[in-house]
Design an enzyme around this catalytic site. Structure first.
Site, mmCIF file in Angstrom:
data_model
loop_
_atom_site.group_PDB
_atom_site.id
_atom_site.type_symbol
_atom_site.label_atom_id
_atom_site.label_comp_id
_atom_site.label_asym_id
_atom_site.label_seq_id
_atom_site.Cartn_x
_atom_site.Cartn_y
_atom_site.Cartn_z
ATOM 1 N N HIS A 114 -3.766 -2.132 3.407
ATOM 2 C CA HIS A 114 -3.030 -2.479 2.350
ATOM 3 C C HIS A 114 -1.436 -2.701 2.517
ATOM 4 C CE1 HIS A 114 -6.631 -1.256 0.143
ATOM 5 N NE2 HIS A 114 -6.215 -2.170 -0.735
ATOM 6 N N LYS A 116 1.634 0.818 -1.041
ATOM 7 C CA LYS A 116 0.160 1.483 -1.619
ATOM 8 C C LYS A 116 0.489 3.149 -1.299
ATOM 9 C CE LYS A 116 -4.719 1.417 -2.022
ATOM 10 N NZ LYS A 116 -4.649 1.629 -3.556
#
Length: 223
Positions: free
Chosen positions: A130, A134
């Site tokens: 990600h 995040k």
């Protein structure tokens, strides 16, 4: 249907982009916090706030009584939430990933899990990637993959660039490997799924309670 959007960051902002003006009852963020009165003007609320911010809006969303779709990960939901919502006559739905394609993946993982029983000493590995912003790792989706698989799988995480989300399952034996991969190209896929979920949760055939997105997806598929 009019939606209230709580949280206008990366994904919540995409929800706002996809809706037309008449489909939005109001948008809320740290500078414009939701109130019971404003939320009651909506048919449902779509909420994309970090897990650390859920408590900031939890009570007001509950008190408003509007159906709510939650895309918050990294939050421990109260164990008695389902009964609390049923008593209050309120419908909430949560998901770690609102991609409709991810729910097709979920059903595929079930087949892989059942079929791998015939393999010789399989090893399972889940890897997720990600964007660097995040905060939770592993991702809620990776944790869900392991739950769907029902096997002792190692999970590894990677954070780089502005990756929207890549998840890959590897099933390996001495003789062969199986790969299953899902990659999100645009956060619109999560926004689209959240809007679809809101359209489902307001339906009369869904009663009060706390639902997982997968349950509502399967009901729609199996109708």
């Amino acid at each position: 249907m009019k939606l209230a959007v709580i949280g206008t960051g990366k994904t919540g902002g995409k929800v706002v982009e996809l809706l037309t003006g008449e489909q939005i009852s109001d948008t809320f963020d740290v500078n414009n916090k939701p109130t019971v009165e404003k939320l009651k003007k909506a048919d449902a609320a779509v909420i994309f706030v970090p897990g650390s911010a859920v408590d900031d809006v939890f009570d007001v969303v509950l008190e408003s009584g509007v159906p709510a779709v939650w895309g918050s990960t990294g939050y421990e939901w109260p164990q008695d939430l389902d009964s609390t919502l049923k008593k209050a006559g309120v419908k909430w739905l949560k998901a770690s990933n609102f991609s409709l394609g991810m729910n097709i993946i979920r059903r595929a993982i079930k087949v892989i899990s059942e079929g791998s029983e015939m393999l010789d000493n399989p090893e399972y590995h889940i890897h997720e990637i990600h964007h660097v912003h995040k905060k939770d790792a592993p991702s809620g989706t990776a944790i869900s993959w392991k739950q769907w698989l029902g096997k002792d799988a190692d999970i590894t995480s990677e954070r780089k660039g502005d990756v929207k989300g890549i998840h890959e399952l590897t099933v390996k034996t001495a003789a062969e490997s199986i790969f299953l991969k899902h990659q999100a190209h645009d956060r619109a896929v999560f926004a689209q799924g959240a809007i679809w979920a809101a359209e489902q949760v307001v339906k009369d055939d869904i009663g009060p309670g706390f639902y997982d997105f997968s349950t509502i997806f399967d009901q729609a598929i199996d109708r």
